[in-house]
Design a protein around this motif. Structure first.
Motif, mmCIF file in Angstrom:
data_model
loop_
_atom_site.group_PDB
_atom_site.id
_atom_site.type_symbol
_atom_site.label_atom_id
_atom_site.label_comp_id
_atom_site.label_asym_id
_atom_site.label_seq_id
_atom_site.Cartn_x
_atom_site.Cartn_y
_atom_site.Cartn_z
ATOM 1 N N ILE A 262 0.286 -33.483 -39.273
ATOM 2 C CA ILE A 262 1.576 -34.090 -38.984
ATOM 3 C C ILE A 262 1.840 -35.319 -39.997
ATOM 4 O O ILE A 262 1.194 -36.261 -39.928
ATOM 5 C CB ILE A 262 1.506 -34.539 -37.552
ATOM 6 C CG1 ILE A 262 1.052 -33.242 -36.843
ATOM 7 C CG2 ILE A 262 2.873 -35.166 -37.084
ATOM 8 C CD1 ILE A 262 0.531 -33.584 -35.322
ATOM 9 N N VAL A 263 3.114 -35.158 -40.671
ATOM 10 C CA VAL A 263 3.703 -35.849 -41.684
ATOM 11 C C VAL A 263 5.203 -36.368 -41.486
ATOM 12 O O VAL A 263 5.772 -35.279 -41.090
ATOM 13 C CB VAL A 263 3.561 -35.299 -43.004
ATOM 14 C CG1 VAL A 263 4.075 -36.342 -43.863
ATOM 15 C CG2 VAL A 263 2.157 -35.013 -43.361
ATOM 16 N N ASP A 264 5.323 -37.576 -41.128
ATOM 17 C CA ASP A 264 6.828 -37.838 -40.829
ATOM 18 C C ASP A 264 7.162 -37.466 -39.658
ATOM 19 O O ASP A 264 8.450 -36.875 -39.509
ATOM 20 C CB ASP A 264 7.728 -37.637 -42.025
ATOM 21 C CG ASP A 264 7.242 -38.590 -43.211
ATOM 22 O OD1 ASP A 264 6.424 -39.688 -42.934
ATOM 23 O OD2 ASP A 264 7.375 -38.345 -44.254
ATOM 24 N N GLY A 265 6.319 -37.092 -38.528
ATOM 25 C CA GLY A 265 6.733 -36.229 -37.270
ATOM 26 C C GLY A 265 7.057 -34.796 -37.312
ATOM 27 O O GLY A 265 7.020 -34.301 -36.440
ATOM 28 N N ARG A 266 6.820 -34.040 -38.504
ATOM 29 C CA ARG A 266 6.652 -32.864 -38.492
ATOM 30 C C ARG A 266 5.287 -32.076 -38.570
ATOM 31 O O ARG A 266 4.302 -32.750 -39.356
ATOM 32 C CB ARG A 266 7.410 -32.450 -40.108
ATOM 33 C CG ARG A 266 8.783 -32.883 -40.167
ATOM 34 C CD ARG A 266 9.372 -32.512 -41.463
ATOM 35 N NE ARG A 266 8.611 -32.333 -42.470
ATOM 36 C CZ ARG A 266 8.224 -33.274 -43.591
ATOM 37 N NH1 ARG A 266 8.569 -34.331 -43.458
ATOM 38 N NH2 ARG A 266 7.221 -33.017 -44.568
ATOM 39 N N THR A 267 5.124 -31.171 -38.107
ATOM 40 C CA THR A 267 3.692 -30.294 -37.893
ATOM 41 C C THR A 267 3.757 -29.407 -39.001
ATOM 42 O O THR A 267 4.698 -28.567 -38.865
ATOM 43 C CB THR A 267 3.363 -30.037 -36.820
ATOM 44 O OG1 THR A 267 3.330 -30.959 -35.648
ATOM 45 C CG2 THR A 267 2.199 -29.202 -36.502
ATOM 46 N N ILE A 268 2.808 -29.335 -39.918
ATOM 47 C CA ILE A 268 2.828 -28.287 -40.984
ATOM 48 C C ILE A 268 1.588 -27.345 -40.564
ATOM 49 O O ILE A 268 0.385 -27.999 -40.743
ATOM 50 C CB ILE A 268 2.909 -29.054 -42.341
ATOM 51 C CG1 ILE A 268 4.248 -29.755 -42.708
ATOM 52 C CG2 ILE A 268 2.773 -27.712 -43.246
ATOM 53 C CD1 ILE A 268 4.259 -30.947 -42.291
ATOM 54 N N GLU A 269 1.804 -26.197 -40.339
ATOM 55 C CA GLU A 269 0.427 -25.187 -40.048
ATOM 56 C C GLU A 269 0.147 -24.862 -41.416
ATOM 57 O O GLU A 269 0.851 -24.344 -42.273
ATOM 58 C CB GLU A 269 1.061 -24.145 -39.373
ATOM 59 C CG GLU A 269 1.098 -24.331 -37.916
ATOM 60 C CD GLU A 269 0.364 -25.022 -37.136
ATOM 61 O OE1 GLU A 269 -1.038 -24.707 -37.236
ATOM 62 O OE2 GLU A 269 0.604 -25.641 -36.009
#
Length: 117
Positions: free
Chosen positions: A108-115
């Motif tokens: 989770i980076v800058d509020g974004r979740t990256i699978e």
């Protein structure tokens, strides 16, 4: 000509086998023990075959294996988003042997979740 073809085929086989052995499998990670860690990135290595970051967790320096960079870019995580000092949340699995290393499933980076997988 036949000898040259056989020689080329032999070297292709040897190099392919070497590359396969060099790539690690995921069985050395404990998929039954999920860690969720919020930490600042100490070091970032955005390169193939997998990007890596280093964090501090429980008084130790941990190595975190991310995904191949092409996958991360395709899923919205360019190199510019991973910088030393940035706080991220990592969800992943620790190594079974106690080595301070994590296979990250998502970040989770800058509020974004990256699978990642």
């Amino acid at each position: 000509m036949k000898k040259l073809s056989l020689l080329i085929a032999f070297f292709a086989l040897v190099l392919g086998a070497t590359a396969a052995l060099a790539h690690h499998g995921w069985s050395s990670y404990d998929a039954d023990k999920t860690l969720t860690i919020e930490a600042a990135l100490k070091e970032v290595a955005y390169r193939n075959p997998h990007a890596h970051v280093t964090i501090d967790y429980e008084g130790r320096e941990w190595h975190v294996v991310l995904a191949p960079i092409n996958r991360m870019k395709a899923r919205g995580l360019p190199e510019a988003d991973l910088t030393s000092g940035k706080t991220v949340t990592i969800v992943g699995y620790p190594r079974k042997d106690g080595t301070a290393e994590i296979r990250a499933e998502r970040i989770i980076v800058d509020g974004r979740t990256i699978e990642l997988r």
